[in-house]
Design a protein around this motif. Structure first.
Motif, PDB file in Angstrom:
ATOM      1  N   LEU A  94       5.310   4.786   2.816  1.00 58.53           N
ATOM      2  CA  LEU A  94       4.782   6.290   2.961  1.00 58.53           C
ATOM      3  C   LEU A  94       5.514   7.103   1.799  1.00 58.53           C
ATOM      4  O   LEU A  94       6.702   7.177   1.819  1.00 58.53           O
ATOM      5  N   ASP A  95       4.523   8.028   1.424  1.00 58.71           N
ATOM      6  CA  ASP A  95       5.271   9.313   0.603  1.00 58.71           C
ATOM      7  C   ASP A  95       5.657  10.321   1.593  1.00 58.71           C
ATOM      8  O   ASP A  95       4.755  10.927   2.420  1.00 58.71           O
ATOM      9  N   GLY A  96       6.779  10.119   1.744  1.00 55.92           N
ATOM     10  CA  GLY A  96       7.452  11.307   2.849  1.00 55.92           C
ATOM     11  C   GLY A  96       7.798  12.533   2.219  1.00 55.92           C
ATOM     12  O   GLY A  96       8.539  13.113   3.086  1.00 55.92           O
ATOM     13  N   LYS A 121       5.821  21.341  -4.009  1.00 59.63           N
ATOM     14  CA  LYS A 121       4.268  21.254  -4.640  1.00 59.63           C
ATOM     15  C   LYS A 121       4.372  19.881  -5.323  1.00 59.63           C
ATOM     16  O   LYS A 121       5.446  19.293  -5.504  1.00 59.63           O
ATOM     17  N   ASN A 122       3.092  19.503  -5.729  1.00 62.15           N
ATOM     18  CA  ASN A 122       3.032  18.221  -6.435  1.00 62.15           C
ATOM     19  C   ASN A 122       3.601  18.067  -7.552  1.00 62.15           C
ATOM     20  O   ASN A 122       3.566  18.879  -8.660  1.00 62.15           O
ATOM     21  N   SER A 123       4.275  17.174  -7.818  1.00 63.03           N
ATOM     22  CA  SER A 123       5.128  16.751  -8.808  1.00 63.03           C
ATOM     23  C   SER A 123       4.510  16.877 -10.276  1.00 63.03           C
ATOM     24  O   SER A 123       4.843  17.186 -11.304  1.00 63.03           O
ATOM     25  N   LEU A 124       3.035  16.460 -10.299  1.00 65.04           N
ATOM     26  CA  LEU A 124       2.191  16.538 -11.504  1.00 65.04           C
ATOM     27  C   LEU A 124       1.974  17.844 -12.171  1.00 65.04           C
ATOM     28  O   LEU A 124       1.717  17.924 -13.183  1.00 65.04           O
ATOM     29  N   MET A 161       0.844  -1.143   0.127  1.00 68.00           N
ATOM     30  CA  MET A 161      -0.088   0.089   0.077  1.00 68.00           C
ATOM     31  C   MET A 161       1.090   1.292  -0.005  1.00 68.00           C
ATOM     32  O   MET A 161       1.889   1.257   0.515  1.00 68.00           O
ATOM     33  N   TRP A 162       0.716   2.232  -0.568  1.00 66.19           N
ATOM     34  CA  TRP A 162       1.154   3.463  -0.802  1.00 66.19           C
ATOM     35  C   TRP A 162       0.270   4.471   0.047  1.00 66.19           C
ATOM     36  O   TRP A 162      -0.795   4.773  -0.570  1.00 66.19           O
ATOM     37  N   VAL A 163       0.876   5.235   0.796  1.00 64.07           N
ATOM     38  CA  VAL A 163       0.181   6.371   1.595  1.00 64.07           C
ATOM     39  C   VAL A 163       0.747   7.686   1.093  1.00 64.07           C
ATOM     40  O   VAL A 163       1.621   8.398   1.420  1.00 64.07           O
ATOM     41  N   SER A 164      -0.140   8.085  -0.333  1.00 62.94           N
ATOM     42  CA  SER A 164       0.353   9.159  -0.842  1.00 62.94           C
ATOM     43  C   SER A 164       0.121  10.464  -0.196  1.00 62.94           C
ATOM     44  O   SER A 164      -0.904  10.695   0.356  1.00 62.94           O
ATOM     45  N   SER A 165       1.188  11.478  -0.409  1.00 60.27           N
ATOM     46  CA  SER A 165       0.799  12.740   0.114  1.00 60.27           C
ATOM     47  C   SER A 165      -0.264  13.400  -0.723  1.00 60.27           C
ATOM     48  O   SER A 165      -1.216  14.106   0.059  1.00 60.27           O
ATOM     49  N   LEU A 166      -0.407  13.288  -1.767  1.00 62.13           N
ATOM     50  CA  LEU A 166      -1.401  13.980  -2.624  1.00 62.13           C
ATOM     51  C   LEU A 166      -3.050  13.293  -2.144  1.00 62.13           C
ATOM     52  O   LEU A 166      -3.737  14.242  -1.815  1.00 62.13           O
ATOM     53  N   CYS A 167      -3.208  12.181  -1.794  1.00 62.56           N
ATOM     54  CA  CYS A 167      -4.549  11.403  -1.820  1.00 62.56           C
ATOM     55  C   CYS A 167      -4.625  11.654  -0.155  1.00 62.56           C
ATOM     56  O   CYS A 167      -5.910  12.080   0.282  1.00 62.56           O
ATOM     57  N   ALA A 198      14.947   6.912  -2.247  1.00 62.89           N
ATOM     58  CA  ALA A 198      15.206   8.432  -2.722  1.00 62.89           C
ATOM     59  C   ALA A 198      14.414   8.574  -4.041  1.00 62.89           C
ATOM     60  O   ALA A 198      14.652   7.933  -5.100  1.00 62.89           O
ATOM     61  N   ARG A 199      13.725   9.514  -4.211  1.00 58.54           N
ATOM     62  CA  ARG A 199      12.929   9.819  -5.322  1.00 58.54           C
ATOM     63  C   ARG A 199      13.719  11.263  -6.173  1.00 58.54           C
ATOM     64  O   ARG A 199      13.911  12.185  -5.613  1.00 58.54           O
ATOM     65  N   VAL A 200      13.812  10.861  -7.304  1.00 52.44           N
ATOM     66  CA  VAL A 200      14.590  11.762  -8.247  1.00 52.44           C
ATOM     67  C   VAL A 200      13.774  12.553  -8.897  1.00 52.44           C
ATOM     68  O   VAL A 200      12.841  12.101  -9.804  1.00 52.44           O
ATOM     69  N   ILE A 222      12.074   7.103  -9.728  1.00 54.28           N
ATOM     70  CA  ILE A 222      12.221   7.787 -10.856  1.00 54.28           C
ATOM     71  C   ILE A 222      10.741   8.379 -11.167  1.00 54.28           C
ATOM     72  O   ILE A 222       9.881   7.393 -11.517  1.00 54.28           O
ATOM     73  N   HIS A 223      10.521   9.710 -11.270  1.00 54.80           N
ATOM     74  CA  HIS A 223       9.100  10.081 -11.744  1.00 54.80           C
ATOM     75  C   HIS A 223       9.259  10.978 -12.909  1.00 54.80           C
ATOM     76  O   HIS A 223      10.171  11.500 -13.353  1.00 54.80           O
ATOM     77  N   SER A 224       8.002  10.880 -13.762  1.00 56.53           N
ATOM     78  CA  SER A 224       7.949  11.493 -15.048  1.00 56.53           C
ATOM     79  C   SER A 224       6.602  12.102 -15.055  1.00 56.53           C
ATOM     80  O   SER A 224       5.733  11.385 -14.474  1.00 56.53           O
TER      81      SER A 224
HETATM   82  C1  SPV Z   1       1.839  11.281  -4.202  1.00 55.09           C
HETATM   83  O1  SPV Z   1       0.879  10.282  -4.560  1.00 55.09           O
HETATM   84  O2  SPV Z   1       1.715  12.072  -3.511  1.00 55.09           O
HETATM   85  C2  SPV Z   1       2.899  11.337  -5.175  1.00 55.09           C
HETATM   86  C3  SPV Z   1       3.158  10.891  -6.427  1.00 55.09           C
HETATM   87  O3  SPV Z   1       3.862  11.854  -4.737  1.00 55.09           O
HETATM   88  S1  SPV Z   1       2.643  12.260  -7.624  1.00 55.09           S
HETATM   89  O4  SPV Z   1       1.457  12.737  -7.069  1.00 55.09           O
HETATM   90  O5  SPV Z   1       2.558  11.555  -8.820  1.00 55.09           O
HETATM   91  O6  SPV Z   1       3.691  13.366  -7.239  1.00 55.09           O
END
Ligand code: SPV
Ligand code: MG
Length: 431
Positions: A230-232, A266-269, A189-195, A304-306, A335-337
């Motif tokens: 955890l999304d830290g 800020k959110n990467s998206l 499970m991923w505890v997202s900062s966004l969600c 580590a997230r690049v 790695i994110h894009s």
């Molecule tokens: C999140 O789920 O909070 C993330 C991934 O950090 S993203 O929203 O794509 O940056």
């Protein structure tokens, strides 16, 4: 002498298993299959006993003549090898996703004229108690924490789903589908900062503080057993990060992912549409190293997230940073894009893997969502995170229900889109 085959996928023997063995003995020589770790994870649970321990456990049972390892959830290979006269199983697999496995067993037996024997499935207070104890063991911090590392070793790719509450945790924990005759489910499970922020109606700018994030994690942990990432965010101040590492480790969280940004995150998206500052390699490496020094167990992972591709700093910068962070002690690289086309992510993974065969790679295919898990695994990705899809599906559904009720001045019109309450209640375990 006839041969009877049954497959066990348990770490604890209870009355139900003994009943199957008693019945099996009436038909002939009893061969028990021990389901392999890889198959067990997809099928019903993460093993708390090693495969050789499970083999010994089954072999010691009265009435068992032989134990073999069943490598696949489907019985085809084992049935072709043993050509048993009978396969015996509880009758609980006639419905639900397991029915596909039953169908394939019938087909495989049909090839040599074998017979399926089904015994009534034992569901006593005692067996329920044992199943619950097994599940609770999986939820304990010392078991849960190390499970992400174990899964990375065992699975071609580890699949994590976003959760932000007990209910979403239950969905990640319990959703099982049948695909091509096999069962599949999420691993983590991923505890997202966004969600997590969105669920609280707040922007994703590290405004929701760690105490509140920990509260969310605890809600999820209360009702689940799967490992948590955890999304830290940026990890905050190094002086604070080290304390948070200890807390997360003690709670049984498996990994924290921190991103190499600094200042107001800020959110990467949003990418370069908003002002975002990348941390220096030196400063972020020092944060990773401090976190690793603070850790008390071997289990916990600091990933580590690049953000170089998000911030359009180029592939070279992304790779330089990734190698530097691994050098500083990072247990994995995310790695994110935000490009729709997955090619820059795949290029990064190939170039990273050319120099580093082992360090786990994590990706979040929100924008590049056409890429499949198989493709990612082929490029060396170890963990795929579906980071926000649950939130994005729930929000429009709730909003349209609100609109329907307002429009009709009653709830009847909305009702046809709603889950019956008794189905929701069925998701929730009672002690
Ligand atoms: C999140 O789920 O909070 C993330 C991934 O950090 S993203 O929203 O794509 O940056
Ligand atoms: Mg985030």
């Amino acid at each position: 002498m006839k041969t009877v085959y049954t497959c066990f996928c348990t770490d604890v023997i209870h009355e139900g298993h003994l009943n199957i063995l008693r019945e099996a003995r009436k038909y002939g020589r009893v061969v028990v299959g021990a389901l392999s770790d890889e198959a067990l994870i997809r099928y019903n649970h993460f093993p708390t006993l090693a495969l050789d321990e499970r083999v010994r456990l089954y072999a010691a049972l009265e009435g068992v003549d032989e134990v073999v390892v069943q490598d696949d959830m489907l019985y085809d290979e084992v049935i072709a090898r043993l050509t048993p006269d009978y396969v015996i199983h509880g009758d609980n697999w006639r419905e639900g996703p397991e029915a596909a496995i039953r169908a394939s067993v019938l087909a495989a037996l049909g090839r040599h004229g074998g017979t399926l024997v089904e015994v009534s499935y034992t569901r006593s207070e005692e067996t329920k108690k044992i199943d619950r104890a097994l599940k609770e063991r999986l939820a304990m911090p010392e078991y849960r924490r190390k499970r992400l590392r174990q899964l990375v070793e065992l699975c071609p790719i580890v699949k994590a789903l976003e959760v932000h509450s007990g209910l979403t945790g239950l969905i990640a924990e319990k959703t099982v589908v049948e695909r091509e005759g096999k069962l599949d489910q999420f691993d983590a499970m991923w505890v997202s900062s966004l969600c997590d922020s969105t669920a609280k109606g707040k922007p994703d700018i590290e405004l929701v503080d760690m105490s509140s994030r920990l509260r969310t994690i605890d809600d999820v942990m209360e009702v689940t057993t799967k490992p948590i990432i955890l999304d830290g965010d940026t990890g905050g101040l190094t002086e604070h990060f080290v304390y948070n590492v200890r807390t997360l480790e003690r709670m049984g969280v498996s990994a924290v992912i921190i991103e190499d940004k600094t200042g107001l995150k800020k959110n990467s998206l949003f990418g370069t549409e908003v002002e975002q500052t990348q941390d220096s390699i030196e400063s972020f490496s020092a944060k990773i190293a401090a976190g690793k020094r603070a850790q008390l167990t071997e289990d916990f992972m600091i990933i580590a997230r690049v953000e170089s591709l998000i911030l359009e700093r180029g592939m070279e910068d992304a790779l330089t940073r990734a190698f530097a962070y691994v050098g500083a002690g990072a247990d994995g690289i995310m790695i994110h894009s935000r490009k729709k086309d997955p090619s820059e992510i795949l290029e990064f993974c190939d170039k990273f893997r050319a120099a580093d065969k082992k360090t786990p790679l994590v990706v979040v295919p929100t924008a590049f969502n056409s890429v499949t898990e198989e493709e990612l695994a082929a490029h060396g990705v170890n963990i795929v995170i579906y980071a926000n899809q649950l939130t994005r599906s729930a929000f429009p559904a709730m909003q349209s229900t609100a609109v329907e009720i307002l429009r009709h001045h009653r709830a009847m019109e909305a009702d046809e889109h709603l889950m019956p309450f008794k189905d929701i209640i069925r998701l929730i375990d009672e002690l």
